[in-house]
Write a protein that holds these residues in place. Structure first.
Motif, PDB file in Angstrom:
ATOM      1  N   ILE A 135       0.840  -1.202   0.000  1.00 32.11           N
ATOM      2  CA  ILE A 135       0.000   0.000   0.000  1.00 32.11           C
ATOM      3  C   ILE A 135       0.877   1.254   0.000  1.00 32.11           C
ATOM      4  CG2 ILE A 135      -1.687   1.320   1.347  1.00 32.11           C
ATOM      5  CD1 ILE A 135      -2.891  -1.397   2.197  1.00 32.11           C
ATOM      6  N   GLU A 136       1.962   1.239   0.768  1.00 28.55           N
ATOM      7  CA  GLU A 136       2.872   2.397   0.755  1.00 28.55           C
ATOM      8  C   GLU A 136       3.420   2.635  -0.648  1.00 28.55           C
ATOM      9  OE1 GLU A 136       4.610   2.243   5.349  1.00 28.55           O
ATOM     10  OE2 GLU A 136       5.927   1.743   3.689  1.00 28.55           O
ATOM     11  N   VAL A 148      -7.389  -0.899  -2.802  1.00 31.98           N
ATOM     12  CA  VAL A 148      -6.548   0.234  -3.208  1.00 31.98           C
ATOM     13  C   VAL A 148      -6.935   0.653  -4.628  1.00 31.98           C
ATOM     14  CG1 VAL A 148      -4.180   1.029  -3.569  1.00 31.98           C
ATOM     15  CG2 VAL A 148      -4.680  -0.594  -1.722  1.00 31.98           C
ATOM     16  N   CYS A 205      -0.419   1.094 -10.450  1.00 27.92           N
ATOM     17  CA  CYS A 205       0.121  -0.176  -9.986  1.00 27.92           C
ATOM     18  C   CYS A 205      -0.700  -1.329 -10.553  1.00 27.92           C
ATOM     19  CB  CYS A 205       0.160  -0.230  -8.462  1.00 27.92           C
ATOM     20  SG  CYS A 205       1.528   0.748  -7.788  1.00 27.92           S
ATOM     21  N   SER A 216      -5.741   2.803  -6.721  1.00 22.32           N
ATOM     22  CA  SER A 216      -4.715   3.035  -7.747  1.00 22.32           C
ATOM     23  C   SER A 216      -4.043   1.750  -8.226  1.00 22.32           C
ATOM     24  CB  SER A 216      -3.658   4.015  -7.229  1.00 22.32           C
ATOM     25  OG  SER A 216      -2.996   3.467  -6.117  1.00 22.32           O
ATOM     26  N   ARG A 246       1.142   6.603  -6.853  1.00 25.14           N
ATOM     27  CA  ARG A 246      -0.008   7.463  -7.161  1.00 25.14           C
ATOM     28  C   ARG A 246       0.380   8.931  -7.136  1.00 25.14           C
ATOM     29  NH1 ARG A 246      -4.788   9.515  -4.275  1.00 25.14           N
ATOM     30  NH2 ARG A 246      -3.966   8.722  -2.302  1.00 25.14           N
ATOM     31  N   SER A 247       1.279   9.273  -6.201  1.00 32.23           N
ATOM     32  CA  SER A 247       1.679  10.683  -6.090  1.00 32.23           C
ATOM     33  C   SER A 247       2.395  11.156  -7.352  1.00 32.23           C
ATOM     34  CB  SER A 247       2.586  10.880  -4.872  1.00 32.23           C
ATOM     35  OG  SER A 247       3.868  10.330  -5.103  1.00 32.23           O
ATOM     36  N   ALA A 259       2.032   1.694  -3.509  1.00 34.08           N
ATOM     37  CA  ALA A 259       0.936   2.167  -4.374  1.00 34.08           C
ATOM     38  C   ALA A 259       0.690   3.659  -4.165  1.00 34.08           C
ATOM     39  CB  ALA A 259      -0.336   1.364  -4.099  1.00 34.08           C
ATOM     40  N   ASN A 260       0.793   4.106  -2.915  1.00 33.82           N
ATOM     41  CA  ASN A 260       0.563   5.534  -2.642  1.00 33.82           C
ATOM     42  C   ASN A 260       1.693   6.396  -3.187  1.00 33.82           C
ATOM     43  OD1 ASN A 260      -1.893   5.097  -1.431  1.00 33.82           O
ATOM     44  ND2 ASN A 260      -1.039   4.911   0.628  1.00 33.82           N
ATOM     45  N   ALA A 261       2.931   5.920  -3.057  1.00 40.61           N
ATOM     46  CA  ALA A 261       4.066   6.669  -3.620  1.00 40.61           C
ATOM     47  C   ALA A 261       3.911   6.774  -5.131  1.00 40.61           C
ATOM     48  CB  ALA A 261       5.379   5.982  -3.259  1.00 40.61           C
TER      49      ALA A 261
END
Ligand SMILES: [Mg+2]
Length: 374
Positions: A279-280, A314, A292, A316, A286-287, A282-284
């Motif tokens: 998840i970390e 998630v 993903c 993204s 996404r930014s 995927a968030n990086a």
């Protein structure tokens, strides 16, 4: 609640005879993995699966069992199993790397937390954004007759996207993808995965020749370690480039994005060292506007369930655009689950029971355990 013990069980599950795989990493005929049970003083048992593969992360069943027994269990026994972030810190401080081993423990802690709360893991992750996760099937780097018959079999099943293994030898790779496109027709999505097998120069030629075949993604065309070469390939090819072997960690992700090396990042709990790490990442991604995709190391049932809860929660992880590799149980003679996951043609359905929502089949476990062979 406290963790009282972590039990490790080595298994060897063969692939189905017509589902063996051949990639630039070699052949895959049996899956030598480790099933883990995290025991607690409440009686709840958490399930995990270490989908170890020495060619992927350097981990073996023996290294996984030893690391859990000698390094991780002494840190984790006595801890509240719902303190997953604390457990992640303890594991990372005690043991470098070893993502598939840590992921097995971490998914078991999510399983316990969900069972204790009476909710599926996806609820703990913030809830579902999709009920079904589109999937694809994979064709190994086989000869053209086998490639053609597998393509026809998958298309007849209703499969909408096919991944073709490449990265072995340029002419054979191009011929193989052409054979799949001819047998599949124009409407089937085709991705290729070279598993690091091409040099940058070969990859440049290969992608140029494959571009007219309408390739959805070129996955890991070259070896990790040279993001600049991946970035040049991305610029030159016009085919979206996906990182798999290049993207184990959050730092890998940052470097790939900073270097403009990727359009898509393949993630899954095993490779990333757990659901929370995925998840970390995927968030990086996404930014930076990078999507993903759920990749795979040919999981059995428990590992596959962890992937599904991640993919369901998630947004993204864009499985609608880039169908996932949630397919391991299709390839094995057994999944070790009492009730198989629902992995139909439309995609993977999200289990709704508490925790990971799967039950270990002890009869299958007895059949496939290989004690003392580490
Ligand atoms: Mg891959």
């Amino acid at each position: 609640m406290k963790i009282t013990a972590i039990e490790t069980i080595q298994v060897r599950v063969p692939l189905k005879p017509n589902r063996n795989t051949l990639t630039a990493h070699g052949v895959h005929i049996t899956s030598d993995y480790v099933i883990i049970k995290v025991h607690t003083d409440s009686g709840i048992i958490g399930l995990g699966e270490a989908t170890v593969a020495p060619r992927w992360s350097g981990e073996t069943p023996g290294s996984c069992i030893w690391a859990i027994r000698e390094i991780l269990a002494p840190k984790l026994v006595g801890l509240d199993p719902t303190c997953i972030n604390q457990a992640r810190l303890l594991m990372d401080r005690a043991l470098k790397l070893n993502p598939f081993t840590k992921a097995a423990v971490e998914m078991a802690l999510w399983d316990i937390s969900g069972k204790a709360a009476g909710v599926p893991v996806y609820v703990l992750l913030g809830g579902k954004v999709r009920n079904i996760i589109p999937t694809k099937m994979v064709i190994g780097a086989f000869g053209l007759d086998q490639v053609k018959s597998l393509t026809e079999e998958f298309v007849a099943m209703g499969i909408k996207t096919i991944k073709v293994k490449t990265g072995i030898e340029l002419e054979a790779d191009v011929a193989r993808v052409k054979a799949v496109r001819e047998a599949a027709g124009p409407d089937i999505g085709i991705t290729i995965d070279s598993n690091c097998g091409w040099s940058p120069a070969t990859a440049r030629v290969a992608l140029k020749r494959l571009k007219p075949l309408n390739i959805l993604i070129a996955e890991q065309p070259i070896a990790p370690g040279d993001n600049a070469a991946m970035a040049r390939l991305r610029q030159a090819s016009g085919i979206p480039i996906m990182a798999d072997e290049s993207a184990f960690t959050l730092a890998d992700t940052w470097n790939l994005i900073r270097d403009g090396a990727v359009d898509v990042i393949s993630i899954y709990p095993g490779k990333n060292g757990g659901i929370a790490n995925s998840i970390e990442i995927a968030n990086a991604a996404r930014s930076a506007g990078v999507s993903c995709h759920i990749g795979s190391n040919l999981e059995l049932g428990i590992g596959t369930a962890a992937m599904i809860h991640l993919a369901a929660s998630v947004a993204s992880i864009d499985s609608e655009k880039y169908p996932s590799d949630i397919l391991g149980p299709h390839y094995h003679v057994a999944d070790l689950l009492k009730t198989p996951l629902s992995l139909g043609i439309e995609g993977a359905l999200v289990p709704t029971g508490p925790g990971l929502g799967v039950e270990l089949d002890e009869v299958q476990l007895q059949e496939f355990r290989v004690d003392g062979r580490i």
